[in-house]
Structure formats: structure tokens, C-alpha cells
Design an enzyme around this catalytic site. Structure first.
Site, PDB file in Angstrom:
ATOM      1  N   LYS A  21       0.922  -1.400  -0.004  1.00  7.33           N
ATOM      2  CA  LYS A  21      -0.061   0.167  -0.047  1.00  7.33           C
ATOM      3  C   LYS A  21       0.955   1.228  -0.053  1.00  7.33           C
ATOM      4  CE  LYS A  21      -1.485   1.575   3.908  1.00  7.33           C
ATOM      5  NZ  LYS A  21      -1.505   3.049   4.480  1.00  7.33           N
ATOM      6  N   ASN A  22       1.819   1.046   0.713  1.00 10.17           N
ATOM      7  CA  ASN A  22       2.599   2.645   0.805  1.00 10.17           C
ATOM      8  C   ASN A  22       3.820   2.776  -0.112  1.00 10.17           C
ATOM      9  OD1 ASN A  22       1.261   3.235   3.240  1.00 10.17           O
ATOM     10  ND2 ASN A  22       2.744   2.529   4.816  1.00 10.17           N
ATOM     11  N   ARG A  92      -3.144   9.785   3.960  1.00 11.28           N
ATOM     12  CA  ARG A  92      -2.128  10.612   4.203  1.00 11.28           C
ATOM     13  C   ARG A  92      -1.225  10.535   2.721  1.00 11.28           C
ATOM     14  NH1 ARG A  92      -0.505  13.550   7.650  1.00 11.28           N
ATOM     15  NH2 ARG A  92       1.718  13.749   7.802  1.00 11.28           N
ATOM     16  N   CYS A 116      -3.787   7.993   9.564  1.00  9.79           N
ATOM     17  CA  CYS A 116      -4.359   7.471  10.874  1.00  9.79           C
ATOM     18  C   CYS A 116      -3.696   8.580  11.839  1.00  9.79           C
ATOM     19  CB  CYS A 116      -3.618   6.084  11.234  1.00  9.79           C
ATOM     20  SG  CYS A 116      -4.432   4.805  10.327  1.00  9.79           S
ATOM     21  N   ARG A 121       1.416  14.588  12.884  1.00  5.73           N
ATOM     22  CA  ARG A 121       2.313  14.079  11.733  1.00  5.73           C
ATOM     23  C   ARG A 121       2.485  15.365  11.086  1.00  5.73           C
ATOM     24  NH1 ARG A 121      -0.659   8.940   9.525  1.00  5.73           N
ATOM     25  NH2 ARG A 121       1.133   8.614   8.573  1.00  5.73           N
ATOM     26  N   PRO A 122       3.567  16.213  11.458  1.00  6.85           N
ATOM     27  CA  PRO A 122       3.925  17.433  10.743  1.00  6.85           C
ATOM     28  C   PRO A 122       4.447  17.100   9.499  1.00  6.85           C
ATOM     29  CG  PRO A 122       5.416  17.021  12.531  1.00  6.85           C
ATOM     30  CD  PRO A 122       4.461  15.995  12.739  1.00  6.85           C
ATOM     31  N   ILE A 123       4.595  18.047   8.607  1.00  6.94           N
ATOM     32  CA  ILE A 123       5.252  17.916   7.427  1.00  6.94           C
ATOM     33  C   ILE A 123       6.252  18.791   6.915  1.00  6.94           C
ATOM     34  CG2 ILE A 123       3.118  16.883   5.884  1.00  6.94           C
ATOM     35  CD1 ILE A 123       2.780  19.577   4.576  1.00  6.94           C
ATOM     36  N   GLN A 125       9.265  18.656   7.321  1.00  8.36           N
ATOM     37  CA  GLN A 125      10.496  18.262   6.409  1.00  8.36           C
ATOM     38  C   GLN A 125      10.078  18.367   4.954  1.00  8.36           C
ATOM     39  OE1 GLN A 125      13.626  17.520   8.208  1.00  8.36           O
ATOM     40  NE2 GLN A 125      12.289  18.605   9.422  1.00  8.36           N
ATOM     41  N   ASP A 304       4.791   0.151  11.889  1.00 11.00           N
ATOM     42  CA  ASP A 304       3.416  -0.478  11.587  1.00 11.00           C
ATOM     43  C   ASP A 304       3.355  -1.943  11.939  1.00 11.00           C
ATOM     44  OD1 ASP A 304       2.979   1.996  10.398  1.00 11.00           O
ATOM     45  OD2 ASP A 304       3.631   1.365   8.429  1.00 11.00           O
ATOM     46  N   ARG A 396      -8.754   0.243   5.145  1.00 18.20           N
ATOM     47  CA  ARG A 396      -7.971   1.210   4.375  1.00 18.20           C
ATOM     48  C   ARG A 396      -6.466   0.379   3.684  1.00 18.20           C
ATOM     49  NH1 ARG A 396      -7.740   6.595   7.746  1.00 18.20           N
ATOM     50  NH2 ARG A 396      -6.306   7.106   6.078  1.00 18.20           N
TER      51      ARG A 396
HETATM   52  C1  EPZ Z   1       4.756   6.553   6.570  1.00 20.62           C
HETATM   53  O1  EPZ Z   1       3.872   7.414   7.212  1.00 20.62           O
HETATM   54  C2  EPZ Z   1       3.628   5.325   6.365  1.00 20.62           C
HETATM   55  N1  EPZ Z   1       2.487   6.005   5.839  1.00 20.62           N
HETATM   56  C3  EPZ Z   1       3.140   5.024   7.803  1.00 20.62           C
HETATM   57  O2  EPZ Z   1       2.047   4.054   7.621  1.00 20.62           O
HETATM   58  C4  EPZ Z   1       4.206   4.517   8.511  1.00 20.62           C
HETATM   59  O3  EPZ Z   1       4.009   4.183   9.890  1.00 20.62           O
HETATM   60  C5  EPZ Z   1       5.456   5.631   8.535  1.00 20.62           C
HETATM   61  O4  EPZ Z   1       5.707   6.139   7.106  1.00 20.62           O
HETATM   62  C6  EPZ Z   1       6.609   5.091   9.057  1.00 20.62           C
HETATM   63  O5  EPZ Z   1       7.290   3.866   8.620  1.00 20.62           O
HETATM   64  C7  EPZ Z   1       2.308   6.286   4.449  1.00 20.62           C
HETATM   65  O6  EPZ Z   1       3.282   5.777   3.651  1.00 20.62           O
HETATM   66  C8  EPZ Z   1       1.163   6.758   3.806  1.00 20.62           C
HETATM   67  P1  EPZ Z   1       7.192   9.544   8.478  1.00 20.62           P
HETATM   68  P2  EPZ Z   1       4.916   9.185   7.091  1.00 20.62           P
HETATM   69  O7  EPZ Z   1       7.354  10.680   7.483  1.00 20.62           O
HETATM   70  O8  EPZ Z   1       5.416   9.145   5.971  1.00 20.62           O
HETATM   71  C9  EPZ Z   1       7.923  12.901  11.686  1.00 20.62           C
HETATM   72  C10 EPZ Z   1       0.339   2.637   7.753  1.00 20.62           C
HETATM   73  O9  EPZ Z   1      -0.212   1.986   8.820  1.00 20.62           O
HETATM   74  N2  EPZ Z   1       8.228  13.611  10.751  1.00 20.62           N
HETATM   75  O10 EPZ Z   1       8.164   8.480   7.903  1.00 20.62           O
HETATM   76  O11 EPZ Z   1       3.757   9.894   7.497  1.00 20.62           O
HETATM   77  C11 EPZ Z   1       6.781  12.072  12.034  1.00 20.62           C
HETATM   78  O12 EPZ Z   1       6.013  12.663  12.814  1.00 20.62           O
HETATM   79  C12 EPZ Z   1       0.934   3.914   7.920  1.00 20.62           C
HETATM   80  O13 EPZ Z   1       0.380   2.209   6.785  1.00 20.62           O
HETATM   81  C13 EPZ Z   1       8.339  15.044  10.853  1.00 20.62           C
HETATM   82  O14 EPZ Z   1       8.313  15.303  12.122  1.00 20.62           O
HETATM   83  O15 EPZ Z   1       5.892   8.762   8.180  1.00 20.62           O
HETATM   84  C14 EPZ Z   1       7.400  10.725  12.558  1.00 20.62           C
HETATM   85  O16 EPZ Z   1       7.603  10.865  14.037  1.00 20.62           O
HETATM   86  C15 EPZ Z   1       0.521   4.487   9.211  1.00 20.62           C
HETATM   87  N3  EPZ Z   1       8.088  16.209   9.972  1.00 20.62           N
HETATM   88  C16 EPZ Z   1       8.717  10.395  11.981  1.00 20.62           C
HETATM   89  O17 EPZ Z   1       9.120  11.643  11.414  1.00 20.62           O
HETATM   90  C17 EPZ Z   1       7.860  15.599   8.602  1.00 20.62           C
HETATM   91  O18 EPZ Z   1       7.900  16.460   7.841  1.00 20.62           O
HETATM   92  C18 EPZ Z   1       8.441   9.524  10.767  1.00 20.62           C
HETATM   93  O19 EPZ Z   1       7.446   9.899   9.888  1.00 20.62           O
HETATM   94  C19 EPZ Z   1       7.917  14.363   8.360  1.00 20.62           C
HETATM   95  C20 EPZ Z   1       7.798  13.349   9.476  1.00 20.62           C
END
Ligand code: EPZ
Length: 429
Positions: A21-22, A92, A116, A121-123, A125, A304, A396
Site C-alpha cells: 500500500k505505502n 496520508r 491514521c 504528523r507534521p510535514i 521536512q 507499523d 484502508r
Molecule cells: C509513512 O508515514 C507510512 N504512511 C506510515 O504507515 C508509517 O507508519 C510511517 O511512514 C513510518 O514507516 C504512508 O506511507 C502513507 P514518516 P509518514 O514521515 O510518511 C516525523 C500505515 O499504517 N516527521 O516516516 O507520515 C513524524 O511525525 C501508516 O500504513 C516530522 O516530524 O511517516 C514521525 O515521527 C501509518 N516531520 C517520523 O517523522 C515531517 O515533515 C516518521 O514519519 C515528516 C515526518
């Protein structure tokens, strides 16, 4: 909607894993950057993916469903870069359309992503990366507006490892002028899969799977046919199902290398795991051994899979400690598991688990996708009946979850009203 089940059967047999999925979310977004039609194969038929396909259709791309797991996307008819709507807000992965649309058209307006509720979940970065490429971003009225007259290669050092930001910047950099270097990049298999797919469209991305990715901008991307890798987390969930139900499951159509962190924990817990070319077999045991787990970016133990392994450890002998280091609010399901007899104390991002002999059936609610799946595993090992509510979350990300579980001998049904729950409980004693 609910799953109602009667636990107690060890799950035994073969299960076939679908596409990731991801990875699919990033790959679908990448498809909008091509000059010609893109055929995507091994696409999971799950809600989040169908929502993103709907969003891509809504901006004008021509979508043809070739069959349940194949789609043809013709992006040449895209007529707007504004992505809105309820479906987009919930997922997401819609944030990948920021990178791909601004990369191709110089502008994108995308509703802020949902997903979820597992912590903030900030963006930031993503936005920092866009800035390094000469893309201006602004967040206003719930939309992210990204714009650039000329996207140029840049140097980005992420403050933390982020799957989403790594993929988004890769997308935006693909058609940039010059070379982009992404440091402290995420190494997850789905990051590599998105890079491979972009390269199959003519992109020049090197280093995906390591923590430094280099993207040399190209002038254009052409159409392609691409098959998505198997879903690491769906596979891991069924591996854990064997441990939780003391079963024996052959998990087919997987890349065993992607499952090593999960395999090694199952071995520590005393399960037998055999690896084949594209399958893993997990044999549970009467009493699991306790262990400690800390979630980490790949190749560490995936966040996950944290709820699913916690369910298994809640049935192990002794005390286990699970530390969640990626998301700050991913233990909400523990209260539900406690209703089933689990003995778990959460302190901050640490769960201290005292193993119990067995779970008892209860009415519980899925707080998110993976925790929902974990509660189903708990229910399948419990005495008596369990009802898991709010399974929309599970749908989902897991395709035909109940059907696949039934194929392994589970007694589980998907229902959407009290009457059917009562009927199941009366019929299945
Ligand atoms: C992806 O989420 C997946 N979602 C998530 O899967 C998965 O849990 C996660 O990666 C970690 O492997 C999708 O691919 C759609 P991150 P993502 O950016 O991209 C922080 C599932 O169950 N962060 O790797 O949102 C963030 O808060 C879902 O399938 C910032 O601070 O995760 C977290 O603590 C749930 N600023 C860490 O980094 C940012 O700009 C990792 O998040 C981006 C992230």
C-alpha cells in the site's frame, strides 16, 4: 462496520500477500508525471489506494481499471493541479501529489493530508525539502500551495528519517534542473520501489535504499508498466498471526529480506521461521518467550508492526518491553486489549507487558489501521466471541482481510449491524 469472530483455532495454511500500500501511494502519484500512459500492476485493492486513484481521476487523468490489481493511468488529460475532496482529506498519501504535480506543472494545491491518528504528523521536512529545490510553499485554508517558476537541484539534510518527505522530494526533484542530494533519507523498501518506478519512466535516481539519494533531473518522463513490491506489513501481520494463534502459516509472494526484523523477533520468541525464495513459513509454539522491541526506521523493526507484536508478547511468558520511537501516540489500542485480559502498562512511549495465559473475547474498537488488525489477531486467539468495531480503518490497508483469515481456518465474519452480530454469536458457539 465490524468483524465478529470466535477465537481459538490455530491459523494453518497458505496466504498470498498483495502489493505494498505505502509503495503504491507514491507510485500512483509518480504516474501523473509521465508524458504517456502508465500501467501499474500488483496494486492492492484497498480504500486508501482507491481514494488516491479517485483524486487522480478528479484532476482529469484518464483511469482504466484493467482488472482488480491493474490500473492504466493516462495523465495527458490532467486539467487542474487543485486536489480537494473528502477522500483526499482522509488519506496520508495525497501529500505525494504535492511533489509530483509541482514537479511536473510548477504548481500544486493539495488539501492537507489526513491518515491514521497515531500522533502529530507534521510535514515540515517536506516543506524544507521543497524550499531547497526552489519551490515556495504556503499553507492556507487547509491547503498546501506549492509553486515554482524553475525547480532546481538542491541539497537536503533531513532532521529525522521520514518516508513521506523522502518520497515527496524524490518526486519533485525528478524533473528539476540539476542534481539533488537527499541526506538522512528513509531506506524503507517502498522508498526503493518508488525510485525504481520513476527510473523505469526515465528518471535518474541513485542510492535509494541507502541514506543518501541522488536525483539527477531529466527533461521528461515517459510511460511505463510497473509491478509493485509485496506488502511488508501485510506479510508481517500474517506472520504474527501464526505466533498469536499457535498456528502454522506459509506467507506467500513476499520478499523475505524485507521481513528480517520481524523474522528475528519471531525467532527470539521461540517460533520457527523458514525462508524460501518468495515465501516465509512461521510455526507458532504453545508458549511464546518474552522479548524487547524498539521500533526504528528500516531496517529496524517497523512501527507499523508494533501493535501486532505487542499482541503476541501479551501472550508470552514473562515481561516484555516495547518502545515506540517513531510516533508518540501509537498505544491507544492498549486499553482495548486490556478489555480482553492483557496486562500492559504504558508509560510515555514504552509499553511494559506482563504476559497472560490467554485472552477472553470482548467488544473492542479499532483506533487505527494496524492496531485494528492487531485486535483482530487478539480476537482470533481469544476464548469466546470478539467484536472489533470501526473496521473501516482496517479496510484502508488490508485487502479481503477476513477472507484471507478464513482461508487459514479463522471463524470471522464482516457485519454492519447488531442483528448480524447476534446471529453470528448464536450460530457459532
Ligand atoms: C509513512 O508515514 C507510512 N504512511 C506510515 O504507515 C508509517 O507508519 C510511517 O511512514 C513510518 O514507516 C504512508 O506511507 C502513507 P514518516 P509518514 O514521515 O510518511 C516525523 C500505515 O499504517 N516527521 O516516516 O507520515 C513524524 O511525525 C501508516 O500504513 C516530522 O516530524 O511517516 C514521525 O515521527 C501509518 N516531520 C517520523 O517523522 C515531517 O515533515 C516518521 O514519519 C515528516 C515526518
Amino acid at each position: 462496520m465490524q468483524y465478529v469472530m470466535k477465537g481459538g483455532n490455530p491459523l494453518v495454511g497458505d496466504v498470498v500477500i498483495g502489493g505494498a500500500k505505502n509503495a503504491a501511494l507514491g507510485i500512483l502519484a509518480a504516474a501523473v508525471m509521465a508524458d504517456g500512459p502508465v500501467i501499474i500492476e500488483n496494486l492492492p485493492d484497498v480504500k486508501d489506494i482507491n481514494a488516491l486513484i479517485g483524486a487522480i481521476a478528479a484532476i482529469g487523468a484518464r483511469i482504466e481499471r484493467l482488472d482488480r490489481h491493474r490500473v492504466k493511468i493516462d495523465p495527458s488529460t490532467i486539467n487542474t493541479v487543485k486536489v480537494t475532496g473528502d477522500a483526499v482529506k482522509k488519506i496520508r498519501g495525497s501529500y505525494y501529489l504535492i511533489g509530483s504535480l509541482v514537479g511536473r506543472f510548477g504548481k500544486a494545491e493539495v488539501e492537507l493530508p489526513g491518515g491514521c491518528n497515531i500522533g502529530s504528523r507534521p510535514i515540515d521536512q517536506h516543506l524544507k525539502g521543497f524550499k531547497a529545490l526552489g519551490i515556495n510553499t504556503e499553507v492556507a485554508r487547509g491547503m498546501v500551495i506549492a509553486q515554482s517558476n524553475r525547480i532546481t537541484g538542491g541539497h537536503i539534510y533531513f532532521d529525522m528519517v521520514s518516508v513521506g518527505a523522502t518520497i515527496n522530494i524524490m518526486l519533485a526533484a525528478t524533473l528539476a534542473d540539476g542534481i539533488t542530494t537527499i541526506e538522512n533519507a528513509a531506506k524503507e523498501p517502498h522508498v526503493v520501489d518508488v525510485a525504481n518506478m520513476l527510473n523505469s519512466m526515465g528518471a535518474n535516481i541513485k542510492g535509494a535504499g541507502t541514506d543518501v539519494i541522488r536525483v539527477k533531473g531529466v527533461k521528461a518522463l515517459h510511460g511505463t508498466t510497473y509491478s509493485i513490491i509485496p506488502d511488508q506489513i501485510e506479510a508481517g501481520t500474517f506472520m504474527m498471526a501464526a505466533a498469536v494463534t499457535k498456528g502454522d502459516i506459509m506467507v506467500k509472494n513476499v520478499i523475505p529480506k524485507h521481513l528480517e526484523a520481524i523474522t528475528s523477533k519471531l525467532l527470539e520468541m521461540g517460533c520457527q521461521v523458514s525462508e524460501f525464495d518468495d515465501a516465509v513459513r512461521v510455526v507458532g509454539r504453545p508458549k511464546l518467550t518474552h522479548t524487547h522491541v524498539k521500533t526504528l526506521p528500516y531496517p529496524g523493526f517497523p512501527t507499523d508492526m508494533q501493535p501486532q507484536i505487542t499482541v503476541a508478547l501479551a501472550l508470552a511468558g514473562g515481561t516484555s518491553i516495547v518502545t515506540e520511537s517513531i510516533f508518540e501516540n501509537r498505544f491507544k489500542y492498549v486499553d482495548e486489549l486490556t478489555k480482553m485480559g492483557a496486562s500492559i502498562k504504558v508509560e510515555g512511549n514504552v509499553a511494559i507487558i506482563d504476559g497472560v495465559e490467554s485472552f477472553s473475547g470482548a467488544d473492542v474498537t479499532a483506533p487505527d489501521l494496524r492496531a485494528g488488525a492487531a485486535l483482530v489477531l487478539a480476537g482470533l486467539s481469544a476464548d469466546e466471541h470478539t467484536v472489533v468495531d470501526d473496521i473501516e480503518y482496517i479496510l484502508r490497508g488490508y485487502e479481503r482481510f477476513d477472507e484471507k483469515l478464513r482461508g487459514l481456518g479463522a471463524v470471522i465474519s464482516m457485519v454492519d449491524n447488531e442483528r448480524d452480530i447476534m446471529k453470528f454469536k448464536l450460530e457459532v458457539i
